[in-house]
Design a protein around this motif. Structure first.
Motif, PDB file in Angstrom:
ATOM      1  N   PRO A 109       7.286  42.257 -27.251  1.00  0.00           N
ATOM      2  CA  PRO A 109       5.580  42.936 -26.480  1.00  0.00           C
ATOM      3  C   PRO A 109       5.558  42.851 -25.082  1.00  0.00           C
ATOM      4  O   PRO A 109       6.106  42.649 -24.226  1.00  0.00           O
ATOM      5  N   PRO A 110       4.045  43.784 -25.133  1.00  0.00           N
ATOM      6  CA  PRO A 110       4.546  44.189 -23.218  1.00  0.00           C
ATOM      7  C   PRO A 110       3.681  42.520 -23.348  1.00  0.00           C
ATOM      8  O   PRO A 110       2.700  41.625 -23.363  1.00  0.00           O
ATOM      9  N   TRP A 111       4.533  42.268 -21.619  1.00  0.00           N
ATOM     10  CA  TRP A 111       4.311  41.305 -20.692  1.00  0.00           C
ATOM     11  C   TRP A 111       4.527  40.324 -20.999  1.00  0.00           C
ATOM     12  O   TRP A 111       4.412  38.975 -20.474  1.00  0.00           O
ATOM     13  N   VAL A 130      -0.385  41.731 -13.959  1.00  0.00           N
ATOM     14  CA  VAL A 130       0.981  42.727 -13.298  1.00  0.00           C
ATOM     15  C   VAL A 130       1.371  44.184 -14.151  1.00  0.00           C
ATOM     16  O   VAL A 130       0.452  44.178 -15.425  1.00  0.00           O
ATOM     17  N   LEU A 131       2.446  44.726 -14.033  1.00  0.00           N
ATOM     18  CA  LEU A 131       3.128  45.375 -14.878  1.00  0.00           C
ATOM     19  C   LEU A 131       3.571  44.656 -16.546  1.00  0.00           C
ATOM     20  O   LEU A 131       3.998  43.731 -16.416  1.00  0.00           O
ATOM     21  N   PRO A 132       2.888  45.503 -17.591  1.00  0.00           N
ATOM     22  CA  PRO A 132       3.696  45.072 -18.861  1.00  0.00           C
ATOM     23  C   PRO A 132       4.963  44.851 -18.786  1.00  0.00           C
ATOM     24  O   PRO A 132       5.337  44.005 -19.571  1.00  0.00           O
ATOM     25  N   TRP A 133       5.590  45.898 -18.520  1.00  0.00           N
ATOM     26  CA  TRP A 133       6.959  45.567 -18.515  1.00  0.00           C
ATOM     27  C   TRP A 133       7.859  46.758 -17.260  1.00  0.00           C
ATOM     28  O   TRP A 133       6.897  47.353 -16.865  1.00  0.00           O
ATOM     29  N   THR A 134       9.216  47.030 -17.613  1.00  0.00           N
ATOM     30  CA  THR A 134      10.001  47.482 -16.286  1.00  0.00           C
ATOM     31  C   THR A 134      10.275  48.723 -17.277  1.00  0.00           C
ATOM     32  O   THR A 134      11.451  49.488 -16.730  1.00  0.00           O
ATOM     33  N   ILE A 135      10.089  48.684 -18.521  1.00  0.00           N
ATOM     34  CA  ILE A 135      10.716  50.706 -19.220  1.00  0.00           C
ATOM     35  C   ILE A 135      10.728  50.894 -18.776  1.00  0.00           C
ATOM     36  O   ILE A 135       8.969  51.138 -18.795  1.00  0.00           O
ATOM     37  N   GLU A 138       1.685  30.453 -27.891  1.00  0.00           N
ATOM     38  CA  GLU A 138       2.584  29.963 -27.161  1.00  0.00           C
ATOM     39  C   GLU A 138       2.607  30.452 -25.835  1.00  0.00           C
ATOM     40  O   GLU A 138       1.807  31.813 -25.585  1.00  0.00           O
ATOM     41  N   PRO A 139       3.545  29.639 -25.073  1.00  0.00           N
ATOM     42  CA  PRO A 139       3.702  30.521 -23.814  1.00  0.00           C
ATOM     43  C   PRO A 139       4.738  31.212 -23.175  1.00  0.00           C
ATOM     44  O   PRO A 139       5.182  31.069 -23.005  1.00  0.00           O
ATOM     45  N   VAL A 140       4.692  32.386 -24.416  1.00  0.00           N
ATOM     46  CA  VAL A 140       5.374  33.628 -24.422  1.00  0.00           C
ATOM     47  C   VAL A 140       5.135  35.641 -23.053  1.00  0.00           C
ATOM     48  O   VAL A 140       5.936  35.559 -22.987  1.00  0.00           O
ATOM     49  N   PHE A 141       3.960  34.533 -22.971  1.00  0.00           N
ATOM     50  CA  PHE A 141       3.439  36.174 -22.301  1.00  0.00           C
ATOM     51  C   PHE A 141       2.929  35.606 -20.190  1.00  0.00           C
ATOM     52  O   PHE A 141       2.249  34.809 -20.070  1.00  0.00           O
ATOM     53  N   ASP A 142       3.250  36.449 -19.813  1.00  0.00           N
ATOM     54  CA  ASP A 142       2.846  36.639 -18.425  1.00  0.00           C
ATOM     55  C   ASP A 142       1.208  36.993 -17.936  1.00  0.00           C
ATOM     56  O   ASP A 142       1.019  37.790 -19.394  1.00  0.00           O
ATOM     57  N   ASP A 143       1.319  37.067 -16.629  1.00  0.00           N
ATOM     58  CA  ASP A 143      -0.176  37.657 -16.526  1.00  0.00           C
ATOM     59  C   ASP A 143      -0.392  39.168 -16.765  1.00  0.00           C
ATOM     60  O   ASP A 143       0.714  39.863 -15.871  1.00  0.00           O
ATOM     61  N   THR A 144      -1.609  39.237 -17.299  1.00  0.00           N
ATOM     62  CA  THR A 144      -1.583  40.787 -17.535  1.00  0.00           C
ATOM     63  C   THR A 144      -2.005  41.293 -16.497  1.00  0.00           C
ATOM     64  O   THR A 144      -2.736  42.854 -16.078  1.00  0.00           O
ATOM     65  N   THR A 197      -0.683  50.592 -26.566  1.00  0.00           N
ATOM     66  CA  THR A 197      -1.524  51.400 -25.620  1.00  0.00           C
ATOM     67  C   THR A 197      -1.913  49.965 -24.769  1.00  0.00           C
ATOM     68  O   THR A 197      -3.368  50.695 -24.099  1.00  0.00           O
ATOM     69  N   PHE A 198      -1.589  48.821 -24.297  1.00  0.00           N
ATOM     70  CA  PHE A 198      -2.000  48.391 -23.822  1.00  0.00           C
ATOM     71  C   PHE A 198      -2.831  47.434 -24.024  1.00  0.00           C
ATOM     72  O   PHE A 198      -3.413  47.204 -23.211  1.00  0.00           O
ATOM     73  N   CYS A 199      -3.175  47.418 -24.940  1.00  0.00           N
ATOM     74  CA  CYS A 199      -4.208  46.533 -25.316  1.00  0.00           C
ATOM     75  C   CYS A 199      -5.000  45.317 -25.307  1.00  0.00           C
ATOM     76  O   CYS A 199      -5.827  44.604 -25.106  1.00  0.00           O
ATOM     77  N   LYS A 200      -3.822  44.643 -24.929  1.00  0.00           N
ATOM     78  CA  LYS A 200      -3.095  43.452 -24.805  1.00  0.00           C
ATOM     79  C   LYS A 200      -3.945  42.043 -26.440  1.00  0.00           C
ATOM     80  O   LYS A 200      -4.012  40.935 -25.916  1.00  0.00           O
TER      81      LYS A 200
END
Length: 161
Positions: free
Chosen positions: A23-25, A88-93, A80-86, A69-72
């Motif tokens: 998932p994004p982030w 920043v870019l959601p991903w580099t794909i 859980e701590p599996v996501f980065d700060d929203t 849709t990057f709805c977050k």
């Protein structure tokens, strides 16, 4: 010496599939799978239903059904701590076009362009040929909106090469 061998074996068997899209982030694949409890909360809350249970039950993205849709909501529901700060870019794909694109066979098709909200896909006109798709990597968000409308599965979403 034995401890080093045991550690090597443990690392060998703990390697996880890394060519999937989380998932994004999401943090790195290793951090994600180390901390994800596979509770399915992100799967349940996904508004476009593109998050599915992948290998080992870990969440991964399936763009063949819809787009992100990057709805977050996946980030917000996860305990859980599996996501980065929203922020920043959601991903580099980003998207890329495979050889199975209909335009490579002389068929006029622009379904990917029509689905692309950021207008990252354009078509280059050439005399005596159908227009060929070109992806603006800087404009592509990796949302996957172009994947499901493609009649030949010619769109690949992944890390730029």
């Amino acid at each position: 010496m034995t401890q080093g061998i045991n550690q090597s074996r443990r690392n060998l068997f703990s390697r996880r599939k890394s060519n999937v899209t989380r998932p994004p982030w999401s943090k790195t694949d290793q951090e994600f799978t180390d901390n994800c409890t596979r509770c399915d909360k992100c799967i349940s809350v996904c508004e476009t239903q593109i998050i599915k249970r992948g290998e080992g039950g870990f969440p991964e993205i399936d763009f063949t059904k819809n787009e992100c849709t990057f709805c977050k909501q996946c980030v917000e529901v996860c305990p859980e701590p599996v996501f980065d700060d929203t922020a920043v870019l959601p991903w580099t794909i980003v998207a890329s076009i495979k050889d199975s694109c209909l335009t490579a066979k002389g068929v006029w098709c622009q379904s990917c362009k029509d689905a692309c909200d950021p207008r990252a896909i354009s078509f280059i006109m050439a005399v005596g040929q159908v227009p060929k798709p070109v992806i603006d990597i800087d404009a592509c968000t990796g949302c996957g909106a172009c994947v499901s409308p493609c009649p030949t599965d010619a769109i690949l979403i992944g890390h730029p090469s």
